[in-house]
Design a protein around this motif. Structure first.
Motif, PDB file in Angstrom:
ATOM      1  N   ALA A 354      16.792   0.584  -1.659  1.00  0.00           N
ATOM      2  CA  ALA A 354      15.392   0.962  -1.544  1.00  0.00           C
ATOM      3  C   ALA A 354      15.092   1.300  -0.099  1.00  0.00           C
ATOM      4  CB  ALA A 354      14.488  -0.177  -2.039  1.00  0.00           C
ATOM      5  N   VAL A 355      13.872   1.825   0.115  1.00  0.00           N
ATOM      6  CA  VAL A 355      13.435   2.166   1.477  1.00  0.00           C
ATOM      7  C   VAL A 355      12.087   1.513   1.719  1.00  0.00           C
ATOM      8  CG1 VAL A 355      12.796   4.003   3.068  1.00  0.00           C
ATOM      9  CG2 VAL A 355      14.682   4.357   1.458  1.00  0.00           C
ATOM     10  N   VAL A 356      11.974   0.812   2.875  1.00  0.00           N
ATOM     11  CA  VAL A 356      10.716   0.206   3.301  1.00  0.00           C
ATOM     12  C   VAL A 356      10.024   1.184   4.237  1.00  0.00           C
ATOM     13  CG1 VAL A 356       9.642  -1.752   4.465  1.00  0.00           C
ATOM     14  CG2 VAL A 356      11.719  -2.098   3.106  1.00  0.00           C
ATOM     15  N   MET A 357       8.744   1.451   3.977  1.00  0.00           N
ATOM     16  CA  MET A 357       8.005   2.383   4.823  1.00  0.00           C
ATOM     17  C   MET A 357       7.891   1.813   6.235  1.00  0.00           C
ATOM     18  SD  MET A 357       4.887   3.391   2.237  1.00  0.00           S
ATOM     19  CE  MET A 357       4.122   4.436   3.483  1.00  0.00           C
ATOM     20  N   VAL A 358       7.928   2.688   7.226  1.00  0.00           N
ATOM     21  CA  VAL A 358       7.835   2.244   8.615  1.00  0.00           C
ATOM     22  C   VAL A 358       6.520   1.514   8.871  1.00  0.00           C
ATOM     23  CG1 VAL A 358       6.823   4.395   9.472  1.00  0.00           C
ATOM     24  CG2 VAL A 358       8.217   2.994  11.005  1.00  0.00           C
ATOM     25  N   GLU A 359       5.468   1.870   8.074  1.00  0.00           N
ATOM     26  CA  GLU A 359       4.177   1.197   8.244  1.00  0.00           C
ATOM     27  C   GLU A 359       4.239  -0.282   7.895  1.00  0.00           C
ATOM     28  OE1 GLU A 359       3.330   5.570   7.411  1.00  0.00           O
ATOM     29  OE2 GLU A 359       4.744   4.040   6.754  1.00  0.00           O
ATOM     30  N   ASP A 360       5.256  -0.721   7.123  1.00  0.00           N
ATOM     31  CA  ASP A 360       5.382  -2.119   6.709  1.00  0.00           C
ATOM     32  C   ASP A 360       6.328  -2.900   7.614  1.00  0.00           C
ATOM     33  OD1 ASP A 360       3.631  -1.869   4.557  1.00  0.00           O
ATOM     34  OD2 ASP A 360       5.219  -1.206   3.196  1.00  0.00           O
ATOM     35  N   THR A 361       6.556  -2.381   8.819  1.00  0.00           N
ATOM     36  CA  THR A 361       7.491  -3.047   9.742  1.00  0.00           C
ATOM     37  C   THR A 361       6.899  -3.098  11.147  1.00  0.00           C
ATOM     38  OG1 THR A 361       8.591  -1.009  10.420  1.00  0.00           O
ATOM     39  CG2 THR A 361       9.408  -2.080   8.414  1.00  0.00           C
ATOM     40  N   VAL A 362       7.494  -3.996  11.995  1.00  0.00           N
ATOM     41  CA  VAL A 362       7.183  -4.035  13.441  1.00  0.00           C
ATOM     42  C   VAL A 362       8.498  -4.185  14.192  1.00  0.00           C
ATOM     43  CG1 VAL A 362       4.857  -5.011  13.179  1.00  0.00           C
ATOM     44  CG2 VAL A 362       6.824  -6.537  13.382  1.00  0.00           C
ATOM     45  N   LEU A 363       8.518  -3.658  15.408  1.00  0.00           N
ATOM     46  CA  LEU A 363       9.700  -3.785  16.254  1.00  0.00           C
ATOM     47  C   LEU A 363       9.762  -5.196  16.832  1.00  0.00           C
ATOM     48  CD1 LEU A 363      12.086  -2.433  17.785  1.00  0.00           C
ATOM     49  CD2 LEU A 363      10.437  -1.841  19.587  1.00  0.00           C
ATOM     50  N   LYS A 364      10.917  -5.827  16.688  1.00  0.00           N
ATOM     51  CA  LYS A 364      11.081  -7.177  17.240  1.00  0.00           C
ATOM     52  C   LYS A 364      11.888  -7.152  18.532  1.00  0.00           C
ATOM     53  CE  LYS A 364       9.862 -10.532  15.874  1.00  0.00           C
ATOM     54  NZ  LYS A 364       8.577 -11.232  16.167  1.00  0.00           N
ATOM     55  N   SER A 365      12.944  -6.316  18.595  1.00  0.00           N
ATOM     56  CA  SER A 365      13.739  -6.248  19.822  1.00  0.00           C
ATOM     57  C   SER A 365      14.417  -4.890  19.894  1.00  0.00           C
ATOM     58  CB  SER A 365      14.790  -7.357  19.851  1.00  0.00           C
ATOM     59  OG  SER A 365      15.745  -7.191  18.806  1.00  0.00           O
ATOM     60  N   GLN A 366      14.884  -4.576  21.120  1.00  0.00           N
ATOM     61  CA  GLN A 366      15.552  -3.311  21.324  1.00  0.00           C
ATOM     62  C   GLN A 366      16.849  -3.529  22.097  1.00  0.00           C
ATOM     63  OE1 GLN A 366      12.670  -0.978  23.401  1.00  0.00           O
ATOM     64  NE2 GLN A 366      12.478  -2.396  25.113  1.00  0.00           N
ATOM     65  N   THR A 367      17.653  -2.479  22.140  1.00  0.00           N
ATOM     66  CA  THR A 367      18.936  -2.599  22.842  1.00  0.00           C
ATOM     67  C   THR A 367      18.685  -2.754  24.337  1.00  0.00           C
ATOM     68  OG1 THR A 367      19.053  -0.186  22.991  1.00  0.00           O
ATOM     69  CG2 THR A 367      20.145  -1.229  21.099  1.00  0.00           C
ATOM     70  N   ASP A 368      19.743  -3.160  25.026  1.00  0.00           N
ATOM     71  CA  ASP A 368      19.603  -3.454  26.453  1.00  0.00           C
ATOM     72  C   ASP A 368      19.129  -2.256  27.257  1.00  0.00           C
ATOM     73  OD1 ASP A 368      20.425  -6.002  25.916  1.00  0.00           O
ATOM     74  OD2 ASP A 368      22.535  -5.647  26.467  1.00  0.00           O
ATOM     75  N   ASP A 369      19.543  -1.031  26.822  1.00  0.00           N
ATOM     76  CA  ASP A 369      19.115   0.151  27.573  1.00  0.00           C
ATOM     77  C   ASP A 369      17.730   0.634  27.172  1.00  0.00           C
ATOM     78  OD1 ASP A 369      19.539   1.256  25.074  1.00  0.00           O
ATOM     79  OD2 ASP A 369      21.225   2.525  25.677  1.00  0.00           O
ATOM     80  N   GLY A 370      17.127  -0.012  26.174  1.00  0.00           N
ATOM     81  CA  GLY A 370      15.783   0.335  25.744  1.00  0.00           C
ATOM     82  C   GLY A 370      15.680   1.598  24.935  1.00  0.00           C
ATOM     83  N   GLN A 371      16.823   2.182  24.510  1.00  0.00           N
ATOM     84  CA  GLN A 371      16.818   3.459  23.817  1.00  0.00           C
ATOM     85  C   GLN A 371      16.805   3.335  22.299  1.00  0.00           C
ATOM     86  OE1 GLN A 371      16.628   6.465  25.548  1.00  0.00           O
ATOM     87  NE2 GLN A 371      16.242   5.000  27.200  1.00  0.00           N
ATOM     88  N   GLU A 372      17.228   2.167  21.791  1.00  0.00           N
ATOM     89  CA  GLU A 372      17.360   2.013  20.339  1.00  0.00           C
ATOM     90  C   GLU A 372      16.726   0.716  19.870  1.00  0.00           C
ATOM     91  OE1 GLU A 372      18.272   3.524  17.711  1.00  0.00           O
ATOM     92  OE2 GLU A 372      19.064   5.381  18.538  1.00  0.00           O
ATOM     93  N   GLU A 373      16.365   0.750  18.589  1.00  0.00           N
ATOM     94  CA  GLU A 373      15.866  -0.469  17.945  1.00  0.00           C
ATOM     95  C   GLU A 373      17.044  -1.400  17.670  1.00  0.00           C
ATOM     96  OE1 GLU A 373      12.248   1.618  15.405  1.00  0.00           O
ATOM     97  OE2 GLU A 373      14.222   1.379  14.504  1.00  0.00           O
ATOM     98  N   LYS A 374      16.822  -2.685  17.928  1.00  0.00           N
ATOM     99  CA  LYS A 374      17.880  -3.668  17.655  1.00  0.00           C
ATOM    100  C   LYS A 374      17.529  -4.502  16.442  1.00  0.00           C
ATOM    101  CE  LYS A 374      20.564  -7.328  19.898  1.00  0.00           C
ATOM    102  NZ  LYS A 374      20.741  -8.125  21.159  1.00  0.00           N
TER     103      LYS A 374
END
Length: 680
Positions: A354-374
């Motif tokens: 299945a796919v969860v809509m982006v509206e139903d999520t929040v960013l919790k952490s990112q990669t060390d370089d800040g370029q990607e979602e972790k």
């Protein structure tokens, strides 16, 4: 063999590559059987028929089987292969088999045909005896073969009885007069179909120059010559020309019915799915060769997830291990406890449910370089299997019929896009007929010739106008130029045009002058059939429609149509839209054929013609009330091409006295799109 107490036995051998592969295409055997039945005086039995290709050995083998056995046939007639084409080998096959030649029969057949057309001399017939069997070679077309056999059939029993061994002295008791009487022939001519004098001066339908299966004729009329109207004979001179047309005046509706009945059926061909196919009509149903989508795809931007084996997805924080974009590429498998960032239209990673809509999520952490979602926190646990997923084939399934036979391929309607989306590379469509356009008349000069006009010269407006009209409806057009008012020149041009074109449009030369040669050339020189030569309408009364049977480059019998339109410019344009366009549409598989017919409200009084129904050039506009309103473009005489300036419709005006009044409704044929007028 004995011929005293039994019928004479005849055989028919058709020599044709086409018919040898498909016997249903042969028309000669039934026609020749009919001649034996109708004119044979109950003396003949057609006991054998055979179809062989244009091959010397095949022809000779069949003839030997019929002549060299213990019970030989009395007569063999062959049909086809007597022309000048390289594959025409019937004379070469038959001549070595002949023991005694019969040049008189050859002369008789050629004489009858030559009375119809000089092109009869282009045939190479053979006649003679092999052992006890008489052999005649006839032309390949049903009409030519029928005419030749009719010319000599009543003489053949006498020859066959003699060849079978009967005593000549006994046969000739009573002299030639008795022989003629017994045979039903006259000393003034040959054994024609009516048993009369054999004079053919009234038979001007002609053979043409198409050789059928290799013979010298190609037409098979279904009416008696004396029952058909005939065009002027140009060789008779102006004093002998008709003073009034021999062709009946048809109603427009009857003329259109004849055109529909005589127009060749559409021909299917394979075409690549490219922009060139736009505008074509499908000749077969189209089934999808691929599913759309071809993979499970996301319908939102968000995150693909894997439903746990427990069947219940838990909200919480998940690592982003995969990124799936809507572009080609390999995607690794998604494991339980992981999620994949995904864009709309992108394929789901293997293992995702299945796919969860982006509206139903929040960013919790990112990669060390800040370029990607972790890590992403999913805020809902209401996710169900297959949610926000477009399944394989949910739009189109492989093997599903996506377009039906008879539908057009357009860009606006999305048919082309649909074909492209399922990976179709080839489709079957109806081939659009190729149109040839020519003008006739020694007085006609190119419209762009520099310098002033000399006395009597007329600039050619019809040809460029008709070429433009045909091309505007997306038909390929060949410009055939201007043709002189000379019979040979016109015939040569038309023959050459029929090799390249499916439909020929001519203007001029269809009235009653001694130099109006279209009708005589079509009938007398080309062996065509004129289906009508006058129409009860204004403008366009002398409009002529004809068909001519020919052989195409592959040797197949086909029919070409000729529309001979009046020379007056307005008449020619009206008749193109009224008569030619429906035939072009029909031959291209386009339905409905012809111009759209609508009801319009007259915006002014429009005078009727008291003699004939009129197709009145008009401008049709729409107004704020949603109705269509028509106004005349002015003077309507047939030579006034200016009446088409601004015209987008033809008003179908009935004949009558006076005028139709402003506000009355009348039918109109739309030639172009509508314009919008101010709101009253």
């Amino acid at each position: 063999m004995s011929t005293t107490n039994s019928k004479l036995r005849a055989s028919i051998l058709v020599v044709s590559e086409t018919a040898s592969q498909d016997a249903s295409t042969d028309k000669c055997i039934p026609v020749l059987k009919g001649v034996f039945g109708h004119l044979g005086n109950d003396q003949w039995e057609v006991s054998e028929t055979e179809i062989v290709p244009d091959n010397v050995l095949a022809i000779q083998k069949t003839i030997r089987n019929w002549t060299d056995g213990s019970d030989p046939l009395n007569l063999i007639v062959t049909s086809g292969g007597t022309g000048f084409a390289t594959k025409d080998v019937t004379p070469e096959a038959v001549t070595p088999l002949i023991d005694r030649h019969a040049p008189g029969l050859v002369h008789g057949m050629l004489t009858i045909s030559y009375a119809v057309t000089p092109f009869a001399l282009m045939a190479r017939p053979v006649a003679g005896l092999r052992k006890q069997t008489l052999i005649l070679t006839l032309p390949g077309s049903p009409k030519g073969a029928k005419e030749n056999l009719e010319a000599v059939l009543k003489l053949l029993p006498h020859a066959c009885v003699q060849a079978a061994g009967a005593e000549s002295r006994q046969l000739h008791v009573g002299g030639v007069k008795k022989l003629e009487k017994d045979a039903g022939v006259s000393s003034h001519g040959s054994a024609t179909a009516d048993g009369g004098s054999g004079q053919h001066h009234h038979r001007h339908h002609g053979h043409g120059h198409s050789h059928g299966h290799g013979g010298h004729a190609a037409v098979q009329p279904h009416t008696k010559p004396e029952d058909r109207p005939q065009s002027n004979d140009p060789s008779a001179g102006p004093t002998r020309r008709y003073r009034s047309s021999p062709y009946p005046m048809l109603a427009v509706e009857d003329a259109l019915k004849l055109i529909a009945a005589q127009t060749p059926a559409p021909i299917a061909e394979k075409a690549p799915v490219s922009m060139n196919v736009v505008g074509s009509v499908l000749a077969e149903d189209v089934k999808a060769v691929e599913s759309v989508p071809a993979f499970r795809a996301s319908i939102v931007d968000g995150y693909a997830v894997k439903i746990p084996s427990s069947g219940k997805f838990q909200k919480g924080v998940y690592p982003v291990t995969i990124v799936s974009h809507a572009q080609a590429g390999e995607v690794q498998e998604l494991k339980e406890g992981e999620i994949a960032r995904i864009t709309t239209g992108a394929p789901l990673p293997p293992g995702a449910d299945a796919v969860v809509m982006v509206e139903d999520t929040v960013l919790k952490s990112q990669t060390d370089d800040g370029q990607e979602e972790k890590e992403i926190e999913i805020l809902t646990d209401e996710i169900k299997a297959n949610e926000n997923v477009r399944e394989v084939g949910s739009d189109v399934k492989e093997g599903e019929t996506i377009l039906k036979k008879g539908e057009g391929v357009t860009v606006v309607g999305g048919e082309f896009g649909l074909l492209a989306s399922v990976g179709m590379r080839i489709v079957s469509v109806y081939r659009r007929p190729i149109v040839g356009v020519l003008s006739t008349g020694d007085e006609i000069i190119p419209h762009d010739r520099e310098g002033p006009l000399r006395l009597g010269e007329v600039r050619d407006t019809n040809r460029p106008t008709l070429i433009t009209a045909a091309r505007s409806h997306k038909f390929d057009v060949i410009d055939l130029g201007i043709v002189s008012d000379k019979p040979g020149t016109l015939e040569h041009t038309l023959r050459d045009a029929m090799r390249k074109c499916d439909v020929i449009i001519t203007t001029g030369g269809v009235s009653m002058g001694e130099l109006d040669l279209l009708k005589p050339t079509i009938e007398r020189s080309l062996g065509g059939t004129i289906h009508f030569g006058r129409v009860n309408m204004k403008p366009g009364k002398p409009t002529t429609f004809a068909t001519v049977p020919v052989k195409d480059n592959s040797g197949t019998h086909v029919t070409k149509t000729i529309f001979s339109l009046p020379g007056n410019p307005a008449s020619a344009v009206v008749c193109f839209h009224l008569f030619v366009l429906p035939a072009l549409h029909q031959q291209a598989g386009i339905k409905p054929a012809g111009l759209a017919r609508v009801k319009v409200v007259l915006d002014e009084d429009v005078r009727m013609d008291k003699g004939r129904p009129e197709y009145h050039r008009a401008l049709v506009v729409t107004k704020g009330d949603g109705l269509m309103y028509a106004s005349s473009t002015g003077g309507q005489r047939s030579s006034r091409i200016g009446s088409f300036r601004g015209a987008n419709a033809l008003l179908c005006m009935p004949k009558g006295e006076g005028s139709l009044k402003k506000g009355e409704r009348v039918d109109a044929l739309l030639m172009a799109g509508l314009t919008v007028s101010g709101i009253p």
